[in-house]
Design an enzyme around this catalytic site. Structure first.
Site, mmCIF file in Angstrom:
data_model
loop_
_atom_site.group_PDB
_atom_site.id
_atom_site.type_symbol
_atom_site.label_atom_id
_atom_site.label_comp_id
_atom_site.label_asym_id
_atom_site.label_seq_id
_atom_site.Cartn_x
_atom_site.Cartn_y
_atom_site.Cartn_z
ATOM 1 N N ASP A 121 -19.924 52.767 -41.039
ATOM 2 C CA ASP A 121 -20.046 53.860 -42.012
ATOM 3 C C ASP A 121 -21.493 54.355 -42.134
ATOM 4 O OD1 ASP A 121 -17.409 53.005 -42.455
ATOM 5 O OD2 ASP A 121 -18.007 51.767 -44.157
ATOM 6 N N GLU A 159 -9.721 59.394 -44.312
ATOM 7 C CA GLU A 159 -10.815 58.838 -45.092
ATOM 8 C C GLU A 159 -12.160 59.344 -44.577
ATOM 9 O OE1 GLU A 159 -10.409 54.604 -44.642
ATOM 10 O OE2 GLU A 159 -11.276 54.593 -42.624
#
Length: 342
Positions: free
Chosen positions: A29, A213
């Protein structure tokens, strides 16, 4: 002797001007922001919030690293600290992250604030939960501004049970407060978004979880509004990036304003040493002339959502119509020029 020294210095200089992925051995991420001549970088460590500071993201491995916040031992934001993002808003620094108390169904978004000019210094204060409308499960929060209005986009559940993650949007009145309603702007509708079979479902999971997401705002040169998101489960090798977009003058709070691209826009399909590429962010080169995508990927198939995910980056372009063209994730064997400085 002079000739040998020349070739040695040339080799060293050439090395400094190029790089290969990955940027670090691990780091899911990835996120970065450029300010005052430095890139400030973050990724999920799972246990704390850490900021890397560097003039060149390709040299992330040698960057200054500072742990700026450690969670309490217990409580609502003590565990599973995911996807931190650092933003500079209204002359202060803010970090958005998701966390829970050890149970996934309690995942929510939280905000830290720091008034120091340098986010690796000063004091980070907990502003509290960034309470989204309806206060449902929420991860991967990202903030952006459009036409003077601040927005939050995130991945969430429609109700209180897992099974599907959608992309939501709402307005914000300040960097730590959501206002009004939430709208769903994307949900897993295509076959390439439907890879989510869990081999070991958790207590709050269904056997198959469909995923949208990691939403990221990207404005095209012609004003087109893009949200790039990750689709399918990160535990599968089908993890890929999708895209929804809206016109420059569209009402972003109208779900009908958003159109989804029917195929993945970035997918590691049969790429040597690159698998399950996703959860991205964007940055520009120091001179502002290049656009770069920053993302994570595994080096081997079947590695899933574990610590093998590592940050990578590569340049991309836009078409004349404002459509971002990312190409395919590159193999670690590909050597690239560093982002342009001037």
């Amino acid at each position: 002797m002079k000739k040998i020294l020349f070739f040695f210095l040339f080799h060293v200089f050439a090395q400094a001007q190029t790089f290969k992925n990955p940027l670090l051995p691990a780091g899911a991420d990835p996120w970065s922001i450029y300010k005052d001549g430095f890139y400030f970088y973050m990724h999920t460590t799972g246990k704390d919030l850490t900021i890397w500071k560097t003039k060149d993201l390709s040299q992330l491995a040698t960057a200054q690293k500072t742990v700026i916040w450690t969670p309490p031992a217990t409580g609502p934001y003590s565990k599973e600290i995911w996807a931190p993002e650092l933003h500079f808003l209204q002359n202060k620094w803010y970090i958005y992250f998701s966390a829970d108390d050890g149970r996934n169904r309690n995942h929510r978004l939280y905000v830290l604030e720091n008034s120091s000019p340098d986010p690796t210094q000063g004091t980070w204060m907990m502003k509290g939960q960034l309470k989204t409308p309806q206060d449902k499960w929420a991860i991967d929060g990202s903030v952006f501004e459009h036409n003077g209005q601040m927005y939050l986009t995130w991945s969430g559940w429609e109700g209180d049970e897992n099974g599907r993650q959608d992309i939501y949007l709402c307005k914000m009145s300040n960097p730590w407060t959501c206002v009004g309603k939430r709208i769903r702007i994307a949900d897993p509708q295509f076959e390439w978004e439907h890879h989510g079979l869990l081999t070991r479902p958790g207590p709050d999971d269904k056997p198959i979880v469909l995923v949208n997401e990691g939403p990221q705002f990207l404005k095209s040169p012609n004003g087109r509004i893009n949200i790039i998101f990750s689709a399918s489960g990160c535990w599968t090798d089908y993890y890929a990036l999708g895209m929804i977009h809206a016109a420059p003058t569209a009402d972003l709070m109208n779900p009908a304003s958003w159109k989804k691209h029917p195929t993945p826009v970035f997918w590691a399909n049969n790429i040597s040493g690159t698998h399950a590429a996703g959860h991205n962010s964007f940055f520009k080169s120091p001179d502002g002339s290049q656009n770069w995508i920053l993302y994570h990927a595994n080096s081997e198939a079947g590695q899933g959502c574990g610590k093998q995910r590592a940050p990578r980056m590569q340049p991309f372009t836009f078409t004349a119509d404002g459509v971002p063209v990312f190409g395919s994730p590159l193999s670690p064997e590909v050597e690239m020029s560093i982002p342009k400085v001037n």
